[in-house]
Each structure stands twice: as structure tokens, then as C-alpha cells.
Design a protein around this motif. Structure first.
Motif, mmCIF file in Angstrom:
data_model
loop_
_atom_site.group_PDB
_atom_site.id
_atom_site.type_symbol
_atom_site.label_atom_id
_atom_site.label_comp_id
_atom_site.label_asym_id
_atom_site.label_seq_id
_atom_site.Cartn_x
_atom_site.Cartn_y
_atom_site.Cartn_z
ATOM 1 N N VAL A 70 28.086 34.399 -105.581
ATOM 2 C CA VAL A 70 27.428 34.660 -106.854
ATOM 3 C C VAL A 70 26.127 33.884 -106.884
ATOM 4 C CG1 VAL A 70 27.537 34.348 -109.353
ATOM 5 C CG2 VAL A 70 29.567 35.090 -108.115
ATOM 6 N N GLU A 71 25.049 34.563 -107.257
ATOM 7 C CA GLU A 71 23.756 33.900 -107.405
ATOM 8 C C GLU A 71 23.431 33.780 -108.892
ATOM 9 O OE1 GLU A 71 19.044 34.289 -106.088
ATOM 10 O OE2 GLU A 71 20.564 35.620 -105.205
ATOM 11 N N LEU A 72 23.100 32.557 -109.294
ATOM 12 C CA LEU A 72 22.771 32.270 -110.686
ATOM 13 C C LEU A 72 21.323 31.819 -110.794
ATOM 14 C CD1 LEU A 72 25.894 30.109 -111.632
ATOM 15 C CD2 LEU A 72 25.618 32.563 -111.982
ATOM 16 N N ALA A 73 20.726 32.081 -111.946
ATOM 17 C CA ALA A 73 19.389 31.570 -112.255
ATOM 18 C C ALA A 73 19.509 30.641 -113.450
ATOM 19 C CB ALA A 73 18.429 32.718 -112.566
ATOM 20 N N ALA A 74 19.013 29.421 -113.291
ATOM 21 C CA ALA A 74 19.065 28.423 -114.366
ATOM 22 C C ALA A 74 17.648 28.062 -114.775
ATOM 23 C CB ALA A 74 19.810 27.182 -113.903
ATOM 24 N N GLU A 75 17.369 28.092 -116.072
ATOM 25 C CA GLU A 75 16.034 27.770 -116.570
ATOM 26 C C GLU A 75 16.110 26.598 -117.541
ATOM 27 O OE1 GLU A 75 12.819 29.618 -119.643
ATOM 28 O OE2 GLU A 75 13.582 30.994 -118.105
ATOM 29 N N LEU A 76 15.314 25.554 -117.253
ATOM 30 C CA LEU A 76 15.222 24.386 -118.126
ATOM 31 C C LEU A 76 13.964 24.492 -118.972
ATOM 32 C CD1 LEU A 76 17.017 23.417 -115.621
ATOM 33 C CD2 LEU A 76 16.287 21.112 -116.242
ATOM 34 N N SER A 77 14.053 24.073 -120.221
ATOM 35 C CA SER A 77 12.890 24.056 -121.103
ATOM 36 C C SER A 77 11.939 22.933 -120.703
ATOM 37 C CB SER A 77 13.339 23.847 -122.554
ATOM 38 O OG SER A 77 13.905 22.543 -122.703
ATOM 39 N N LYS A 78 10.734 22.947 -121.230
ATOM 40 C CA LYS A 78 9.767 21.886 -120.929
ATOM 41 C C LYS A 78 10.330 20.511 -121.301
ATOM 42 C CE LYS A 78 6.321 23.610 -123.313
ATOM 43 N NZ LYS A 78 4.952 23.721 -123.888
ATOM 44 N N LYS A 79 11.001 20.450 -122.445
ATOM 45 C CA LYS A 79 11.570 19.176 -122.897
ATOM 46 C C LYS A 79 12.642 18.685 -121.928
ATOM 47 C CE LYS A 79 13.729 17.045 -126.957
ATOM 48 N NZ LYS A 79 14.221 17.274 -128.359
ATOM 49 N N GLU A 80 13.491 19.604 -121.461
ATOM 50 C CA GLU A 80 14.550 19.237 -120.515
ATOM 51 C C GLU A 80 13.957 18.793 -119.183
ATOM 52 O OE1 GLU A 80 18.341 22.048 -121.708
ATOM 53 O OE2 GLU A 80 16.601 23.002 -120.761
ATOM 54 N N VAL A 81 12.893 19.476 -118.731
ATOM 55 C CA VAL A 81 12.251 19.108 -117.471
ATOM 56 C C VAL A 81 11.665 17.705 -117.560
ATOM 57 C CG1 VAL A 81 10.409 19.663 -115.841
ATOM 58 C CG2 VAL A 81 11.741 21.502 -116.873
ATOM 59 N N ALA A 82 10.963 17.438 -118.651
ATOM 60 C CA ALA A 82 10.346 16.114 -118.834
ATOM 61 C C ALA A 82 11.406 15.018 -118.833
ATOM 62 C CB ALA A 82 9.554 16.088 -120.136
ATOM 63 N N LYS A 83 12.528 15.271 -119.507
ATOM 64 C CA LYS A 83 13.618 14.297 -119.562
ATOM 65 C C LYS A 83 14.209 14.062 -118.179
ATOM 66 C CE LYS A 83 18.043 13.409 -121.884
ATOM 67 N NZ LYS A 83 19.035 13.931 -122.857
ATOM 68 N N GLU A 84 14.407 15.141 -117.421
ATOM 69 C CA GLU A 84 14.978 15.031 -116.081
ATOM 70 C C GLU A 84 14.037 14.274 -115.147
ATOM 71 O OE1 GLU A 84 17.772 15.790 -114.564
ATOM 72 O OE2 GLU A 84 18.820 16.667 -116.264
ATOM 73 N N MET A 85 12.761 14.571 -115.223
ATOM 74 C CA MET A 85 11.795 13.914 -114.339
ATOM 75 C C MET A 85 11.724 12.416 -114.615
ATOM 76 S SD MET A 85 8.739 16.778 -114.124
ATOM 77 C CE MET A 85 7.746 15.829 -112.952
ATOM 78 N N ARG A 86 11.772 12.053 -115.889
ATOM 79 C CA ARG A 86 11.755 10.627 -116.221
ATOM 80 C C ARG A 86 13.035 9.943 -115.719
ATOM 81 N NH1 ARG A 86 8.747 7.497 -119.604
ATOM 82 N NH2 ARG A 86 9.707 5.524 -120.228
ATOM 83 N N ARG A 87 14.178 10.617 -115.883
ATOM 84 C CA ARG A 87 15.452 10.047 -115.406
ATOM 85 C C ARG A 87 15.411 9.819 -113.901
ATOM 86 N NH1 ARG A 87 19.489 11.895 -112.662
ATOM 87 N NH2 ARG A 87 18.649 14.026 -112.674
ATOM 88 N N ILE A 88 14.894 10.798 -113.175
ATOM 89 C CA ILE A 88 14.833 10.693 -111.720
ATOM 90 C C ILE A 88 13.884 9.577 -111.308
ATOM 91 C CG2 ILE A 88 14.103 11.892 -109.612
ATOM 92 C CD1 ILE A 88 15.002 14.515 -111.094
ATOM 93 N N ALA A 89 12.722 9.503 -111.942
ATOM 94 C CA ALA A 89 11.743 8.468 -111.607
ATOM 95 C C ALA A 89 12.312 7.073 -111.844
ATOM 96 C CB ALA A 89 10.470 8.674 -112.433
ATOM 97 N N GLU A 90 12.945 6.870 -112.989
ATOM 98 C CA GLU A 90 13.529 5.563 -113.298
ATOM 99 C C GLU A 90 14.627 5.207 -112.307
ATOM 100 O OE1 GLU A 90 14.747 6.084 -117.323
ATOM 101 O OE2 GLU A 90 12.772 5.540 -118.154
ATOM 102 N N SER A 91 15.420 6.204 -111.904
ATOM 103 C CA SER A 91 16.488 5.980 -110.941
ATOM 104 C C SER A 91 15.922 5.587 -109.580
ATOM 105 C CB SER A 91 17.350 7.246 -110.810
ATOM 106 O OG SER A 91 18.326 7.081 -109.812
ATOM 107 N N GLU A 92 14.881 6.276 -109.117
ATOM 108 C CA GLU A 92 14.272 5.971 -107.821
ATOM 109 C C GLU A 92 13.615 4.598 -107.840
ATOM 110 O OE1 GLU A 92 14.047 7.919 -104.818
ATOM 111 O OE2 GLU A 92 15.763 8.806 -105.870
#
Length: 438
Positions: A13-35
Motif C-alpha cells: 500500500v502506498e500512502l501520501a502524507a501531507e504536513l501543514s506549514k505549522k507542522e513542518v516548522a515544528k518538526e524542523m525545530r524538533r529535529i534541529a534541537e535533537s541534533e
């Protein structure tokens, strides 16, 4: 996050997942802080934005791949939960453009869903299980262990010469290259001869000494660091030791006064025996239930109709190999050492993993079929029971971990299988082995 099915083909099964701008910004900050925390990077005075800091430190291109990978890996379980798909192995994910905080981000993931199977029969299974009864001898054995644990040290006057296996009190002064070694200097330390707590030549020097005797001698001991050849570096120590006494560990008298000191609400030996019996019964019941559920799952697996597709085996074996590699890395064990320990040749490893995976998959699919046939559903107590089964005493923490990682649908599927195994046991024809002999 929006998730939709793109296509279903060849068991995938192939799925497509779309994150909103707000979700993307939150994820990028989480990843940066983790790294930044992971590699202990130091932020400058003007580096308020961890995302921009990571881009400057890694370079824009490399940072972009770090953000893409981090978002897709973290959000994949949430996507599977959103569409309620239980999968075999790890999904494969990809994106067509890099994530950016100023626009939505879409990625695709391809997964192998758990297939549906039927059983040849849904009749009660037959199980042979050991008795849950606790023998009186087991209770007395526990009491003896408790007594030994609360034994007190007294001077043993039965002999004056130290024999191998004796516990002694030593005064010692130790130096290396003329400098005092503080951890090996003491006015009184208990030491068990023959217990390999010190080098052999130290042990040999103590054995045969008399109470009150003082002896000076040299012994070799390993340093913490290894030499170029990978072997311990041996150093010479000079020590002066006095045997102050030989120690005998004297257990307490097993009476009501001692019993009161062992557990809350215990006032007599009778109370203590009852408490121990309750503890052993609870432990025996837990072991009994786990064994019964495992046996019931195995019996249901024998009834699975049809063949498991090669695709399922391939994905599951790949994941099993990755898990083994990760485990060996964490335990700092080489693959060759692992194979030697298990008595398996390298070219046999795939067959071993395949056998393990086959057993796991057939049990999983059989329990799914059993639950579906009976119309079992997962309620909150079933989820709590699942989390308790994987993290005894820490079910709440396990539940929080699954929620934070987006794996709640996977937890519900596992909880349903646990419920199915319990139902199979509850309705099984059980033959109990063992007697009530004390």
C-alpha cells in the motif's frame, strides 16, 4: 497531517502524507534541537534559531536531508495510525522536494499491510500446563534465603588459620611505585577468599595466614586500560596485610521477633509464610498465564489456512536482521562472536532468522484470525493489559511512549492479539501436570 491511500498493488500500500506549514516548522525545530543536543554543538550568542544554526553547521544541502529523513521517520507511525494500517516490517518513505518551514511538506510511504487469514478450526485448543500450586518446601526455601540475607557477621573462633572459602576481616596498606593506593588501604575490610575478588597471588598469600598475623608481599593486578595487544596491562603492588579475624555469617533465629522485621504487617512466622505463599502464587500465576497464552497461540498457529507470501517473509526477515545488527552493536558484540555463541554458521543465519520469523508471523496471523472470527474488540482495560505485559509496573510510561511515537494503532492491534490469546486459554481444554505434594 493529512493521509490518503494512493494505490494498492502487489500486496503493498502506498500512502501520501501531507504536513501543514505549522507542522513542518515544528518538526524542523524538533529535529534541529535533537541534533544539536546529540552532538553537543555550541550555539553562539546570535544563534537563536536552531534550524538556521544546523544549516550553517552542516551546510544547507546536508541539513535538508537531515530534516527530510527526520520528518518522514518520525511521522510515518502517525500516518499508519491515521489510516489504521498494521504493517509487516518498516515502511519505505520518500519525498520529491525538501521540507521547508514556509510551505506544506508531502512524502510518500510504501508499506506491507498485515494480511488476513482464516483458521481451519476455531474449536477450543487443548493445552498441557504445570500446576500453579506452591509447595511448602518452596516457602521454607524462601525463608532460608531471607534468613541468609539478614545474617550478621560474628567472629569465627573454630579455627585460626585462613582456609579457602573463609570470609576474613583485613587491615591493609598498599602502594604502587612507592605511592599509596587509597582504595587498597583500610583498617578493616571484609574479604572472601576464593571468590576471585582479588588477583590469584593476593588470594594465595592470604590463605594459610593466622588470625593476628601480619605479612608483606607483592602481587600483580590489571590496570583499567588495555595494552596495544588488547590485553590488560599488569602492574605490581606492594601490600602489608593483617588478618584481624575470621568471620562467620550467623543467620537469625527463625522466630516471631525476626519475622516482624522482614515485611510490613507481619507479626509472626505464620504471617510471614502466608505472605511468601501469596507472593509465590502471584508469580506462579503470572508464569502460568504467559505460558498458557504462548501455548494457545502455537496451537492456533497450527490451524492457519493458506501460505504466507514470500513478500511478507522477505520484509520480516530483513527487519529481524536489522534488529539483530542493532542489538549486537548496542552490546558491542561482533557477528562472528554471536554466531559462535549460538553455534550457527554465517550462511545458516538467514535460515535461523526465517524459522524465527515464520513462528512469529503464523502466531500473529492466527491470533488476528481468531479475534476477527469471535468479533473481539479492544477496550481501554485491554490496552492497559498490553502495556503492562510489555512493561510490568511501568504501563503508564509505555502508553505515553507509544502515544508520543504515534504507534497507538500498532498497540491496539497487539492488544487485540493478547486478548485473543487470553480468550483461547479461557476456553481451552487444559490438562494440569503436577501434584499437591509438599
Amino acid at each position: 497531517m493529512k493521509v490518503e491511500t494512493v494505490r494498492t498493488k502487489d500486496g503493498k500500500v502506498e500512502l501520501a502524507a501531507e504536513l501543514s506549514k505549522k507542522e513542518v516548522a515544528k518538526e524542523m525545530r524538533r529535529i534541529a534541537e535533537s541534533e544539536i543536543a546529540r552532538y553537543n554543538y555550541r550555539l553562539g550568542i546570535n544563534d537563536d534559531d536552531p534550524v538556521e544554526f544546523l544549516r550553517k553547521h552542516l551546510g544547507y544541502d546536508e541539513a535538508s536531508f537531515v530534516f527530510d529523513e527526520g520528518i518522514m521517520r518520525h511521522r510515518t507511525p502517525f500516518a499508519l495510525t491515521a489510516v489504521e494500517i498494521d504493517v509487516i516490517g518498516k515502511p519505505v518513505y520518500k519525498c520529491l522536494e525538501h521540507a521547508s518551514a514556509d510551505k506544506p511538506f508531502t512524502f510518500h510511504l510504501v508499506c506491507v499491510p498485515v494480511p488476513d487469514f482464516e483458521l481451519e478450526s476455531y474449536d477450543p485448543v487443548s493445552l498441557t500446563l504445570p500446576t500453579q500450586q506452591v509447595k511448602s518446601a518452596e516457602i521454607e526455601e524462601e525463608i532460608q534465603k531471607m534468613a541468609q540475607a539478614s545474617a550478621v557477621a560474628v567472629t569465627d573462633r573454630s579455627h585460626e588459620i585462613v582456609f579457602k572459602g573463609d570470609k576474613v576481616e583485613l587491615a591493609m596498606e598498599t602502594t604502587k611505585d612507592g605511592k599509596k593506593v587509597k582504595p587498597l588501604c583500610t583498617d578493616g575490610r571484609e574479604y572472601n577468599t576464593g571468590a576471585l575478588a582479588m588477583p590469584d597471588d593476593f588470594d594465595a598469600a592470604i590463605i594459610g595466614m593466622k588470625v593476628g598475623e601480619t605479612k608483606s608481599f607483592t602481587f600483580e593486578g590489571p590496570e583499567l586500560e588495555l595494552g596495544p595487544d588488547g590485553k590488560p596491562i599488569m602492574e605490581k603492588y606492594q601490600t602489608t596485610v593483617t588478618v584481624k579475624r575470621i568471620i562467620d555469617m550467623q543467620p537469625p533465629e527463625l522466630d516471631d521477633a525476626w519475622a516482624k522485621t522482614t515485611m510490613p504487617d507481619v507479626k509472626s512466622m505464620g504471617d510471614l509464610r502466608k505472605k511468601i505463599e501469596e507472593k509465590l502464587v502471584a508469580k506462579r500465576e503470572d508464569e502460568y498465564n504467559r505460558r498458557a497464552q504462548a501455548l494457545a497461540s502455537n496451537e492456533l498457529a497450527k490451524r492457519l489456512k493458506g501460505d504466507i507470501p514470500d513478500l511478507i517473509y522477505g520484509v520480516a526477515v530483513k527487519e529481524a536482521r536489522e534488529q539483530l545488527t542493532s542489538k549486537l552493536r548496542e552490546e558491542n558484540i561482533s557477528l562472528d562472536d554471536y554466531l559462535k555463541k549460538e553455534g550457527v554458521e554465517k550462511d545458516q543465519l538467514n535460515n535461523v532468522l526465517l524459522m524465527q520469523v515464520r513462528g512469529q508471523l503464523t502466531r500473529q496471523f492466527a491470533l488476528n484470525a481468531y479475534a476477527k472470527h469471535l468479533g473481539l474488540t479492544v477496550e481501554e482495560p485491554d490496552l492497559e493489559a498490553f502495556f503492562e505485559s510489555i512493561a510490568p509496573g511501568k504501563a503508564w510510561q509505555a502508553s505515553m511512549d507509544f502515544k508520543q511515537e504515534g504507534r497507538m494503532y500498532a498497540a491496539r492491534c497487539a492488544a487485540l492479539r493478547l486478548k485473543a490469546s487470553k480468550d483461547a486459554v479461557a476456553n481451552a481444554n487444559i490438562n494440569t501436570q503436577g501434584t499437591n505434594a509438599s
